[in-house]
Scaffold this motif. Sequence first.
Motif, PDB file in Angstrom:
ATOM      1  N   LEU A 285       0.814  -1.230  -0.055  1.00 35.61           N
ATOM      2  CA  LEU A 285      -0.100  -0.006  -0.093  1.00 35.61           C
ATOM      3  C   LEU A 285       0.914   1.271   0.044  1.00 35.61           C
ATOM      4  O   LEU A 285       0.370   2.153  -0.670  1.00 35.61           O
ATOM      5  N   LEU A 286       2.011   1.270   0.691  1.00 41.61           N
ATOM      6  CA  LEU A 286       2.971   2.671   0.742  1.00 41.61           C
ATOM      7  C   LEU A 286       3.534   2.534  -0.370  1.00 41.61           C
ATOM      8  O   LEU A 286       4.572   3.631  -0.627  1.00 41.61           O
ATOM      9  N   LEU A 287       3.777   1.700  -1.486  1.00 40.11           N
ATOM     10  CA  LEU A 287       4.595   1.729  -2.496  1.00 40.11           C
ATOM     11  C   LEU A 287       3.895   2.038  -3.841  1.00 40.11           C
ATOM     12  O   LEU A 287       4.380   2.198  -4.754  1.00 40.11           O
ATOM     13  N   ARG A 288       2.653   2.217  -3.573  1.00 39.86           N
ATOM     14  CA  ARG A 288       1.700   2.658  -4.829  1.00 39.86           C
ATOM     15  C   ARG A 288       1.696   4.193  -4.819  1.00 39.86           C
ATOM     16  O   ARG A 288       1.967   4.677  -6.322  1.00 39.86           O
ATOM     17  N   ASP A 289       2.071   5.057  -4.193  1.00 37.75           N
ATOM     18  CA  ASP A 289       2.054   6.681  -4.183  1.00 37.75           C
ATOM     19  C   ASP A 289       3.640   6.794  -4.268  1.00 37.75           C
ATOM     20  O   ASP A 289       4.446   6.358  -3.464  1.00 37.75           O
ATOM     21  N   GLU A 290       3.959   7.910  -5.371  1.00 34.24           N
ATOM     22  CA  GLU A 290       5.609   8.134  -5.252  1.00 34.24           C
ATOM     23  C   GLU A 290       6.252   8.710  -4.256  1.00 34.24           C
ATOM     24  O   GLU A 290       7.336   8.220  -3.757  1.00 34.24           O
ATOM     25  N   GLN A 291       5.432   9.701  -3.285  1.00 34.75           N
ATOM     26  CA  GLN A 291       5.995  10.237  -2.251  1.00 34.75           C
ATOM     27  C   GLN A 291       6.186   9.305  -0.919  1.00 34.75           C
ATOM     28  O   GLN A 291       7.076   9.197  -0.616  1.00 34.75           O
ATOM     29  N   THR A 292       5.136   8.479  -0.925  1.00 37.54           N
ATOM     30  CA  THR A 292       5.131   7.522   0.331  1.00 37.54           C
ATOM     31  C   THR A 292       6.147   6.320   0.031  1.00 37.54           C
ATOM     32  O   THR A 292       6.868   5.863   0.977  1.00 37.54           O
ATOM     33  N   ALA A 293       6.333   5.996  -1.293  1.00 41.58           N
ATOM     34  CA  ALA A 293       7.295   4.870  -1.580  1.00 41.58           C
ATOM     35  C   ALA A 293       8.456   5.707  -1.404  1.00 41.58           C
ATOM     36  O   ALA A 293       9.485   4.848  -1.002  1.00 41.58           O
ATOM     37  N   ALA A 294       8.801   6.509  -1.680  1.00 42.60           N
ATOM     38  CA  ALA A 294      10.353   7.467  -1.682  1.00 42.60           C
ATOM     39  C   ALA A 294      10.572   7.344  -0.023  1.00 42.60           C
ATOM     40  O   ALA A 294      11.816   7.038   0.281  1.00 42.60           O
ATOM     41  N   TYR A 295       9.539   7.957   0.599  1.00 50.01           N
ATOM     42  CA  TYR A 295      10.077   7.728   2.258  1.00 50.01           C
ATOM     43  C   TYR A 295       9.892   6.567   2.708  1.00 50.01           C
ATOM     44  O   TYR A 295      11.098   6.210   3.632  1.00 50.01           O
ATOM     45  N   THR A 296       9.353   5.550   2.226  1.00 46.00           N
ATOM     46  CA  THR A 296       9.564   4.137   2.757  1.00 46.00           C
ATOM     47  C   THR A 296      10.904   3.684   2.362  1.00 46.00           C
ATOM     48  O   THR A 296      11.615   3.048   3.572  1.00 46.00           O
ATOM     49  N   VAL A 297      11.327   3.933   1.245  1.00 46.67           N
ATOM     50  CA  VAL A 297      12.573   3.339   0.709  1.00 46.67           C
ATOM     51  C   VAL A 297      13.724   3.841   1.718  1.00 46.67           C
ATOM     52  O   VAL A 297      14.657   3.490   2.351  1.00 46.67           O
ATOM     53  N   GLU A 298      13.584   5.382   2.010  1.00 49.21           N
ATOM     54  CA  GLU A 298      14.420   6.017   2.673  1.00 49.21           C
ATOM     55  C   GLU A 298      14.778   5.421   4.127  1.00 49.21           C
ATOM     56  O   GLU A 298      15.765   5.246   4.927  1.00 49.21           O
ATOM     57  N   ILE A 299      13.580   4.853   4.648  1.00 50.39           N
ATOM     58  CA  ILE A 299      13.595   4.737   6.074  1.00 50.39           C
ATOM     59  C   ILE A 299      14.172   3.277   6.283  1.00 50.39           C
ATOM     60  O   ILE A 299      14.797   2.651   7.236  1.00 50.39           O
ATOM     61  N   TRP A 300      13.563   2.386   5.193  1.00 50.78           N
ATOM     62  CA  TRP A 300      14.120   1.116   5.228  1.00 50.78           C
ATOM     63  C   TRP A 300      15.584   1.097   5.067  1.00 50.78           C
ATOM     64  O   TRP A 300      16.478   0.236   5.647  1.00 50.78           O
ATOM     65  N   LYS A 301      16.357   1.900   4.372  1.00 51.47           N
ATOM     66  CA  LYS A 301      17.521   2.025   3.970  1.00 51.47           C
ATOM     67  C   LYS A 301      18.238   2.334   5.453  1.00 51.47           C
ATOM     68  O   LYS A 301      19.596   1.662   5.832  1.00 51.47           O
ATOM     69  N   ARG A 302      17.649   3.429   6.086  1.00 46.58           N
ATOM     70  CA  ARG A 302      18.117   3.628   7.449  1.00 46.58           C
ATOM     71  C   ARG A 302      18.116   2.601   8.521  1.00 46.58           C
ATOM     72  O   ARG A 302      18.888   2.374   9.240  1.00 46.58           O
ATOM     73  N   PHE A 303      17.032   1.770   8.448  1.00 48.30           N
ATOM     74  CA  PHE A 303      16.728   0.647   9.127  1.00 48.30           C
ATOM     75  C   PHE A 303      17.990   0.031   9.582  1.00 48.30           C
ATOM     76  O   PHE A 303      18.512  -0.516  10.267  1.00 48.30           O
ATOM     77  N   ARG A 304      18.611  -0.464   8.260  1.00 50.04           N
ATOM     78  CA  ARG A 304      19.631  -1.300   7.981  1.00 50.04           C
ATOM     79  C   ARG A 304      20.942  -0.770   8.753  1.00 50.04           C
ATOM     80  O   ARG A 304      21.650  -1.597   9.431  1.00 50.04           O
ATOM     81  N   LYS A 305      21.205   0.375   8.569  1.00 49.13           N
ATOM     82  CA  LYS A 305      22.303   1.175   9.110  1.00 49.13           C
ATOM     83  C   LYS A 305      22.172   1.298  10.722  1.00 49.13           C
ATOM     84  O   LYS A 305      23.080   1.302  11.229  1.00 49.13           O
ATOM     85  N   TRP A 306      20.931   1.591  11.231  1.00 49.12           N
ATOM     86  CA  TRP A 306      20.508   1.948  12.407  1.00 49.12           C
ATOM     87  C   TRP A 306      20.257   0.632  13.474  1.00 49.12           C
ATOM     88  O   TRP A 306      19.782   0.836  14.488  1.00 49.12           O
ATOM     89  N   GLY A 307      20.501  -0.451  12.888  1.00 47.02           N
ATOM     90  CA  GLY A 307      20.338  -1.642  13.811  1.00 47.02           C
ATOM     91  C   GLY A 307      18.680  -2.102  13.748  1.00 47.02           C
ATOM     92  O   GLY A 307      18.195  -2.972  14.531  1.00 47.02           O
ATOM     93  N   GLY A 308      18.027  -1.748  12.667  1.00 45.28           N
ATOM     94  CA  GLY A 308      16.578  -2.176  12.581  1.00 45.28           C
ATOM     95  C   GLY A 308      16.364  -3.418  11.684  1.00 45.28           C
ATOM     96  O   GLY A 308      17.201  -3.669  10.741  1.00 45.28           O
ATOM     97  N   ILE A 309      15.358  -4.382  11.878  1.00 45.27           N
ATOM     98  CA  ILE A 309      15.164  -5.405  10.974  1.00 45.27           C
ATOM     99  C   ILE A 309      14.020  -5.613  10.316  1.00 45.27           C
ATOM    100  O   ILE A 309      13.028  -5.941  11.102  1.00 45.27           O
TER     101      ILE A 309
END
Length: 334
Positions: A285-309
């Motif tokens: 659902l969050l990958l359908r809209d361009e803006q929410t998809a871009a924010y989701t990708v940004e957060i998921w990339k940071r998860f990996r760096k900050w100890g998120g799984i």
Amino acid sequence: MSSLPLAYNQIDIQRGMTTSSTAIFVPFTTQELFQPDKEALYYGLNALSNNLIMVDRKKLKNPNGLILGTPGSGKSFSAKREIANAFLVTDDDVIISDPESEYSPLVERFGGQVIKISPTSSQFINPMDINMNYSDDDNPVALKADFILSLCELIVGGKEGLQPIEKTVIDRCIHKIYQKYFENPVPENMPLLEDLYNALLAQEESEAKHVATALEIYVHGSLNVFNHRTNVDITNRLVCYDIKDLGKQLKKIGMLVVQDQVWGRVTENRSAGKSTRYYMDEMHLLLRDEQTAAYTVEIWKRFRKWGGIPTGITQNVKDLLASKEVENIFGATR
């Protein structure tokens, strides 16, 4: 004599062998994935050897996960099994975004916190929440502004989303309303969505009035569920955000707000040296809209760096693979 089965070689010839050539002499036909670590979790059986698959995702190259499957194939059960294992075997925090109210019984059984968010609920989370560790640079408001812009993009809607002038006035107001909080970071000074609404009304541009009008129903109208201070225990080790009753109008906004809350938790846990596991159902659902998809990708990339799984759970493979962002999230091609 050398060709006879006497194990006696009279011919002094040697040559190097490549890995593929050497592999011919190895009597194994399957590759195992078994990590004998203390925090390794069970992920199923090897289809060829029937041996256990035990993995500690924190030690893999990419800890991000995705559970795909048709309806009724056991996606939710697989996620629940992993959540239970992670809760019992590791010390990690576990957070769940639950759009279908499937995980509440499990969370309650383990003594976790179920946060039921709906227009009629008395439990609230504030989308404007921020902490001093929200970003790894000196300006945490910049990343928060990215989230609020994504939120406003969903609220304002339209084919083209926010216009450049609208983004500018929103960004200006965001920095203004957070200034008071960072001067004195106490809970009473945490901004609300209403503060952004009032700041937009105070601007001279007509575009600011347009965005404020779109926000009005979420501030003073019937959808004001996100215009309250957080009043639930979001520090519990196991937290489930139940957003089933938000309805179609608010569900995507709810998922985005939950994702931001999870990011706030990840930043706090990073300072404490703790990992955070995040399970997001219906993530397409969050990958359908361009803006929410871009924010989701940004957060998921940071998860990996900050100890998120993070783990995404979805049956809508078509929507997932149609998003150009899927490669950035999972490091895989379509």
